[in-house]
Design a protein around this motif. Structure first.
Motif, short mmCIF file in Angstrom:
data_model
loop_
_atom_site.label_atom_id
_atom_site.label_comp_id
_atom_site.label_asym_id
_atom_site.label_seq_id
_atom_site.Cartn_x
_atom_site.Cartn_y
_atom_site.Cartn_z
N THR A 127 0.60 -0.79 -0.14
CA THR A 127 -0.03 0.06 0.04
C THR A 127 0.76 1.44 -0.24
N PRO A 128 0.67 1.92 -0.38
CA PRO A 128 1.71 3.37 -0.39
C PRO A 128 1.08 3.78 0.05
N HIS A 129 3.08 4.65 0.94
CA HIS A 129 1.98 5.85 1.74
C HIS A 129 3.38 7.01 1.63
N PRO A 130 3.11 7.61 2.44
CA PRO A 130 3.88 8.60 1.68
C PRO A 130 5.20 9.43 2.28
N TYR A 131 5.95 8.24 3.11
CA TYR A 131 6.69 8.15 3.84
C TYR A 131 8.15 7.42 3.59
N GLU A 132 7.17 6.44 2.62
CA GLU A 132 8.02 5.81 2.28
C GLU A 132 9.38 5.69 1.99
N SER A 133 10.20 4.91 2.24
CA SER A 133 11.71 5.22 1.68
C SER A 133 12.19 3.70 0.51
N ASN A 134 12.85 3.96 0.07
CA ASN A 134 14.00 2.88 -0.52
C ASN A 134 15.27 2.35 0.74
N PRO A 135 16.04 1.40 0.76
CA PRO A 135 16.68 1.20 1.54
C PRO A 135 18.21 2.02 1.11
N TRP A 136 17.91 2.32 -0.48
CA TRP A 136 19.43 2.89 -0.62
C TRP A 136 19.40 4.55 0.15
N GLY A 137 18.84 4.67 0.40
CA GLY A 137 18.26 6.16 1.22
C GLY A 137 18.56 6.01 2.82
N TRP A 138 18.41 4.75 3.07
CA TRP A 138 18.15 5.05 4.66
C TRP A 138 19.08 5.73 5.59
N LEU A 139 20.50 5.06 5.45
CA LEU A 139 22.06 5.70 5.89
C LEU A 139 22.25 7.54 5.66
N VAL A 140 21.73 8.08 4.22
CA VAL A 140 21.93 9.21 4.42
C VAL A 140 20.81 9.86 4.88
N LEU A 141 19.86 9.29 5.43
CA LEU A 141 18.26 10.10 5.49
C LEU A 141 17.50 10.80 5.05
N ALA A 142 17.88 9.82 3.78
CA ALA A 142 17.04 10.30 2.17
C ALA A 142 15.57 11.28 2.67
N ARG A 143 14.89 9.58 3.39
CA ARG A 143 13.38 10.63 3.77
C ARG A 143 13.27 10.36 5.37
N PRO A 144 12.93 10.76 6.41
CA PRO A 144 12.64 10.52 7.42
C PRO A 144 11.15 9.85 7.37
N VAL A 145 10.28 9.74 8.66
CA VAL A 145 9.32 9.74 8.80
C VAL A 145 8.30 10.25 10.09
N SER A 146 7.29 11.15 9.42
CA SER A 146 6.91 12.27 10.05
C SER A 146 6.26 11.35 10.98
N PHE A 147 6.07 10.69 12.80
CA PHE A 147 4.80 10.62 13.45
C PHE A 147 4.04 11.43 13.75
N TYR A 148 4.68 12.18 13.18
CA TYR A 148 3.81 13.04 13.95
C TYR A 148 3.60 14.64 14.03
N TYR A 149 2.46 15.84 13.75
CA TYR A 149 2.96 16.50 12.83
C TYR A 149 1.05 18.28 13.71
N GLU A 150 1.55 18.70 13.70
CA GLU A 150 0.06 19.88 14.70
C GLU A 150 0.76 21.33 14.75
N THR A 151 -0.44 21.76 14.45
CA THR A 151 0.06 23.44 13.94
C THR A 151 -0.73 23.93 15.08
N PRO A 152 -0.41 24.93 16.59
CA PRO A 152 -1.57 24.64 17.86
C PRO A 152 -1.41 26.34 17.50
N GLU A 153 -2.61 27.08 17.78
CA GLU A 153 -2.63 27.67 18.02
C GLU A 153 -1.53 29.12 18.05
N PRO A 154 -1.74 29.76 17.78
CA PRO A 154 -0.75 31.77 18.09
C PRO A 154 -1.02 31.74 19.26
N GLY A 155 0.12 31.86 19.96
CA GLY A 155 -0.10 32.21 21.38
C GLY A 155 0.29 30.73 22.53
N THR A 156 0.44 29.70 22.07
CA THR A 156 0.48 28.68 22.88
C THR A 156 1.55 29.01 22.80
#
Length: 521
Positions: free
Chosen positions: A347-376
């Motif tokens: 199943t395609p995933h936006p953060y999948e990656s080929n082993p060729w790029g692992w050692l050079v950190l070509a495509r890390p996985v985003s585990f979590y991302y949020e945009t808190p409200e200004p003033g947080t």
């Protein structure tokens, strides 16, 4: 295998006349001393610092991994599977759906049982489902410091290895997330540490049995509890994720090759024959058989559960009879189903990656991302804020590891340095098999299982930079300064990335500045 002198170890024929008073010592004595020197490389003396140093580094690692462990305060990435399945195991002995029906899973249960242990003690909340993983991540730093000390024969280099692992971003992220990969990696590293002890014990036994010049195969090596312990740990790795099988195969071959090298160094005439006849079968029993027993045992909850709870528990009821019990046939069919799904996952995933790029950190996985409200808190006056957990290794460590692996390849192929071979074996077992799954959905964070071996590669090269204890003082001072500067660079790099590894709220610009490559977004 270790390089040994090409001169023959056979003793000369008995002299026909008495030796002159000033003759050289008898050759058998020289051969014995030479074989003992080849077999034994003394460890640093056990002093308080030998344990205090690793424990101090582990304490630093524990602080990094436990601080704000409950943030984010919700399930992130694949925690949605493992935290819930761990709770199911506590309640029912096997995984079930929210409706209580049997649930098909793709990974063995041991890692989830360990996650459930934290939930049992602290409750079903972020700290509860992450605490055991954080503890195991911390333990791996301690084990690496001690294993590095044994591998490199230096307490300082061992502690350096522990410190570098303590500040690796990918290892920190996984140690703070209820996934299986740090659990797998900790079992693998502990097994490697046990095999290092076993290697030293074998050589001590052979040294005590010298001379072996006329031995054809060499003596049996007796009971080897450290190798047996490695088998238990490798079985635990396989019972956490099936990729532990790669390490089981690689380490099994490694320990037999070490036995060959030990017998050759001891003067055995046929070291390969000795290793195959005397060591291969016990190695298979200690590693493969022990691992298999532990793997099956980890499914005890599934066997104990009824068909209304355990997925596929009653499959054999509708199949032709066999000499195997129905529960065993059903379990084997489940293993085949799991294997098929693991092989066919595409199943395609936006953060999948080929082993060729692992050692050079070509495509890390985003585990979590949020945009808190200004003033947080943490945003300051920014109009836009970010809160992220990015599965990103510390670049100063990983990019240096690529060069270090090249150096180790030269050492192993050219000088037959057993230490380089051992480190390369760990990297190869964790990395190379994934190249066979080019059509499968795979992620760069699988590399966390062999991060300790990348660290050892870097530290082995740092030891070469520092120089041996007998090197000129000026050379040692410069080497220590360069190595220390590099370690400081890694620590600073980690500190810079820390906010985007641990879900700190920062202005959007601060988050974006840390995304050095566009493929990191």
């Amino acid at each position: 295998m270790e390089r040994v002198p090409s001169t023959s170890l056979e003793p000369p024929a008995a002299p026909t006349a008495p030796a002159a008073p000033d003759a050289r010592p008898a050759r058998p004595a020289r051969v014995r001393r030479g074989a003992r020197d080849r077999l034994l490389t003394p460890l640093p003396a056990e002093r308080p610092w030998s344990w205090l140093g690793p424990l101090l580094v582990a304490a630093v690692a524990g602080g990094i991994r436990s601080w704000r462990l409950g943030t984010p305060g919700e399930l992130v990435f694949d925690e949605v599977y493992y935290a819930d399945q761990a709770r199911d195991l506590l309640r029912h002995g096997t995984e079930v759906t929210d409706a209580g029906a049997p649930e098909f899973v793709v990974h063995p249960p041991l890692g989830k049982w360990l996650i459930g242990l934290g939930e049992q003690v602290l409750g079903y909340d972020p700290v509860g489902w992450r605490v055991v993983v954080a503890l195991l991540g911390t333990l791996s730093v301690l084990v690496l410091a001690r294993a590095g000390r044994r591998l490199l024969r230096s307490t300082l280099l061992g502690c350096t290895a522990g410190l570098l692992l303590a500040v690796d971003g990918l290892h920190v992220v996984h140690s703070r997330t209820a996934l299986l990969d740090v659990i797998l990696g900790t079992f693998v590293l502990c097994a490697f540490a046990c095999l290092l002890v076993d290697r030293d014990r074998v050589r001590e036994r052979l040294a005590a049995a010298l001379p072996l010049d006329a031995a054809r195969y060499g003596p049996p090596l007796g009971l080897r509890p450290w190798r047996l312990a490695a088998g238990v740990l490798l079985g635990a790795a396989c019972a956490t994720k099936w990729s532990g099988l790669f390490f089981l195969a690689a380490f099994g071959l490694l320990t037999v090759l070490w036995d060959v090298g030990a017998r050759r160094a001891a003067g055995v005439r046929r070291p390969w024959g000795g290793a195959l006849l005397r060591d291969a079968a016990p190695a298979a029993a200690s590693l493969v058989l022990t691992s298999a027993v532990l793997y099956v045992t980890s499914w005890a909850g599934w066997f104990a559960a009824g068909p209304d709870r355990a997925y596929g528990r009653d499959w054999a009821a509708g199949q032709p009879g066999s000499w195997l019990p129905a529960s065993v046939r059903s379990w084997l069919h489940l293993q085949a189903q799991m294997l098929q799904v693991n092989q066919d996952l595409s199943t395609p995933h936006p953060y999948e990656s080929n082993p060729w790029g692992w050692l050079v950190l070509a495509r890390p996985v985003s585990f979590y991302y949020e945009t808190p409200e200004p003033g947080t808190p943490g945003c300051g006056d920014a109009d836009s804020c970010s809160q992220a957990v990015t599965g990103l290794g510390t670049p100063a460590l990983w990019w240096a590891a690529v060069a270090a692996l090249a150096v180790l390849l030269v050492l192993w192929a050219g000088a037959r340095d057993w230490r380089a071979g051992a480190v390369l074996c760990g990297v190869a077992a964790g990395w190379l098999p994934w190249f066979a799954y080019q059509d499968r959905t795979i992620y760069s964070f699988y590399a966390v299982a062999f991060v300790p071996f990348l660290v050892l590669a870097v530290v082995l090269v740092l030891g070469m930079v520092v120089g041996p204890p007998g090197a000129p003082p000026r050379r040692r001072r410069w080497g220590l300064a360069l190595a220390g500067a590099y370690v400081l660079l890694v620590v600073v790099d980690f500190a810079w990335l820390y906010p985007v590894l641990t879900a700190e709220v920062v202005p959007y610009g601060s988050w974006y500045d840390r995304m050095w490559l566009r493929s990191w977004i």
